[in-house]
Design a protein around this motif. Structure first.
Motif, short mmCIF file in Angstrom:
data_model
loop_
_atom_site.label_atom_id
_atom_site.label_comp_id
_atom_site.label_asym_id
_atom_site.label_seq_id
_atom_site.Cartn_x
_atom_site.Cartn_y
_atom_site.Cartn_z
N ASP A 237 0.97 -1.32 0.20
CA ASP A 237 0.05 0.08 -0.02
C ASP A 237 0.68 1.16 0.12
OD1 ASP A 237 -2.19 1.39 -0.04
OD2 ASP A 237 -2.52 1.37 2.09
N SER A 238 1.82 1.35 -1.05
CA SER A 238 2.89 2.24 -0.82
C SER A 238 2.71 3.39 -2.10
CB SER A 238 4.29 1.58 -1.24
OG SER A 238 5.07 2.85 -1.38
N VAL A 239 2.28 4.44 -1.65
CA VAL A 239 2.17 5.71 -2.51
C VAL A 239 3.45 5.94 -3.25
CG1 VAL A 239 1.63 8.09 -2.91
CG2 VAL A 239 0.13 6.56 -1.48
N PRO A 240 4.50 6.02 -2.57
CA PRO A 240 6.02 6.18 -3.30
C PRO A 240 6.13 5.10 -4.40
CG PRO A 240 6.10 6.50 -0.93
CD PRO A 240 4.69 5.86 -1.09
N ILE A 301 -2.80 4.76 -6.22
CA ILE A 301 -2.65 6.26 -6.50
C ILE A 301 -3.75 7.17 -6.27
CG2 ILE A 301 -2.55 8.02 -8.42
CD1 ILE A 301 -0.86 5.43 -9.82
N ARG A 302 -4.96 6.56 -6.25
CA ARG A 302 -6.03 7.28 -6.14
C ARG A 302 -6.69 7.26 -4.51
NH1 ARG A 302 -8.40 9.28 -10.59
NH2 ARG A 302 -7.82 8.09 -12.48
N GLY A 303 -5.93 6.86 -3.89
CA GLY A 303 -6.26 6.43 -2.18
C GLY A 303 -7.13 5.51 -1.89
N LEU A 304 -7.41 4.48 -2.70
CA LEU A 304 -8.41 3.58 -2.10
C LEU A 304 -7.39 2.25 -1.45
CD1 LEU A 304 -10.39 3.21 -5.56
CD2 LEU A 304 -10.95 4.33 -3.59
N ASP A 305 -7.92 1.98 -0.44
CA ASP A 305 -7.08 0.95 0.22
C ASP A 305 -6.79 -0.49 -0.52
OD1 ASP A 305 -7.12 2.65 2.68
OD2 ASP A 305 -8.79 1.82 3.40
N SER A 306 -5.95 -0.98 -0.50
CA SER A 306 -5.45 -2.12 -1.29
C SER A 306 -6.42 -3.27 -0.36
CB SER A 306 -3.90 -2.47 -1.09
OG SER A 306 -3.27 -1.42 -2.03
N HIS A 307 -7.15 -3.90 -1.18
CA HIS A 307 -7.98 -4.87 -0.61
C HIS A 307 -7.05 -6.20 -0.34
CE1 HIS A 307 -11.19 -7.92 -0.56
NE2 HIS A 307 -12.00 -7.21 -0.68
N VAL A 308 -7.29 -6.67 0.76
CA VAL A 308 -6.59 -7.82 1.30
C VAL A 308 -6.40 -8.78 0.63
CG1 VAL A 308 -8.52 -8.58 2.74
CG2 VAL A 308 -6.29 -9.12 3.65
N VAL A 309 -7.40 -9.18 -0.27
CA VAL A 309 -7.25 -10.29 -0.98
C VAL A 309 -6.02 -10.27 -2.09
CG1 VAL A 309 -9.04 -9.58 -2.84
CG2 VAL A 309 -8.71 -12.07 -2.31
N VAL A 310 -5.84 -8.97 -2.50
CA VAL A 310 -4.88 -8.83 -3.64
C VAL A 310 -3.41 -8.72 -2.79
CG1 VAL A 310 -4.03 -7.02 -5.15
CG2 VAL A 310 -6.12 -7.20 -4.85
#
Length: 398
Positions: A237-240, A301-310
């Motif tokens: 979940d890294s924006v950089p 990039i759009r600030g949506l949390d990465s779904h745990v399944v991914v």
């Protein structure tokens, strides 16, 4: 005609992991088909591309059933984007393979430049009399003895994309191998009972065409790195990291413009400009791969949390992505990646280094042998699970 695909209960996590592994394998195979000018490898690409189509449909069915309310839809939207991106990578790899199968023009300069850009990847069969038939990979100790890794097995119409030590080789198996040339020669001879001849690398000089091909090879390297970093951005979940993907995609676009200019100049001086069609096809497909990487990281990039399944799917895929912090006093502290021979010693490829500097982070993307490593650095690396353990040992203080 492709067969009908019907809904079957399936783990979205397992489907996504297989799609990730398949997409990455397809990139390797498609460029290997070009290097070897191999119809057999190109046909494996098309077979895997068809498999990817089925995986993508099944994943979409499962995701549609999982969305029960607006909150579910919001969290699952990036997952749909990732499945679509994996399919785009698959389609692009298929288009590269067709350059070989359909004998679309491809200059020898391309094959001359590819060996420095790709690892040796070879397809071979296991014959009935092979000493490998009936034995497990662990029992054969193949990777340790030869340095060659079996990255996939096709058995009839089924694929094993993540063969383990317990995987048993059978007569009739088609193996996809990666490793050093000397090891490949030995394994192919033992598995198939035939000698392996490395591709003959032509010596071609054409300044404009060389520049075009070099731009294309750099596009390939950056597109692959963008895919790796995109999955890393989702996993952590890294924006950089997602921002690095944006930069890489923009650089691929710029390289494509340069490639087009050099190709047009080369065509003007060529006795047979039609022979350059294959280069143009490969460049278009390579750009699609970098665009797909951007789609993978779009949710981050759009600030949506990465779904745990991914995140779990990326963690459990064939080639794992790891993030390792270098500890003070470890074997890596105060050295370079080349001095420690990290790739050779661990089997892991360091694709980025995050270096805390003055209260902020600096990223070094595409680190090389000369890249210095010191305590506090975070290494983003890709490879096998055993390799990940080896890298952790190097980075951990005694």
């Amino acid at each position: 005609m492709a067969g009908r695909v019907e809904y079957e209960p399936a783990s979205v996590k397992a489907l996504l992991a297989e799609m990730k592994d398949t997409a990455e394998l397809l990139i390797d195979l498609s460029y290997s088909a070009v290097l070897h000018h191999s119809d057999a490898i190109a046909e494996e690409v098309l077979a895997l591309e068809e498999r990817m189509d089925v995986l993508q449909i099944r994943a979409r069915m499962s995701l549609m059933l999982a969305a029960r309310n607006p909150e579910d839809a919001e969290s699952l939207a990036p997952v749909l984007g990732i499945t679509g991106a994996a399919e785009k990578i698959s389609d692009a790899a298929g288009d590269i393979a067709k350059v070989v199968l359909e004998d679309i023009g491809l200059p020898e300069n391309m094959r001359a430049s590819l060996p420095v850009a790709i690892e040796t990847l070879v397809r071979t069969n296991v014959i009935e009399s092979s000493p490998y038939a009936g034995h497990t990979l662990g029992g054969l100790n193949l990777e340790t003895e030869t340095g060659v890794r079996v990255i996939a097995i096709r058995r009839g119409g089924d694929w094993v994309l993540n063969p383990s030590r317990e995987t048993r080789l059978e007569a009739g198996d088609v193996l996809l191998l990666r490793g050093p040339e000397a090891g490949i020669i030995e394994v192919v001879e033992t598995a198939a009972g035939e000698s392996y001849s490395p591709p003959v690398i032509p010596d071609v000089e054409d300044a404009d065409l060389d520049r075009a091909v070099n731009s294309l090879v750099l596009m390939k390297n950056m597109s692959e790195l963008a895919v790796d970093l995109a999955y890393g951005s989702v996993l952590y979940d890294s924006v950089p990291l997602a921002e690095e993907v944006i930069e890489l995609e923009a650089e691929v676009d710029a390289l494509k413009s340069r490639f087009e200019a050099w190709t047009l100049r080369a065509a003007a001086q060529s006795a047979d400009p039609v022979s350059l069609r294959g280069l143009v096809h490969i460049a278009q497909s390579t750009e699609v791969i970098s665009d797909a990487a951007l789609e993978i990281s779009e949710g981050v990039i759009r600030g949506l949390d990465s779904h745990v399944v991914v995140q779990e799917a990326v963690e459990e895929s064939d080639e794992v992505l790891t993030r390792t912090t270098v500890e003070a006093g470890s074997k890596l502290d105060g050295t370079t990646l080349g001095e420690r021979a990290v790739k050779t010693e661990t089997g892991m490829r360091v694709i980025a280094v995050r270096r805390p500097t003055n209260g902020s982070d600096e990223w070094e993307v595409q680190p090389g042998p000369e890249t210095a490593v010191r305590a506090g650095d975070v290494l983003l690396a890709k490879g096998t699970r055993s390799g990940a353990a080896n890298l952790t040992a190097l980075a951990t203080a005694p």
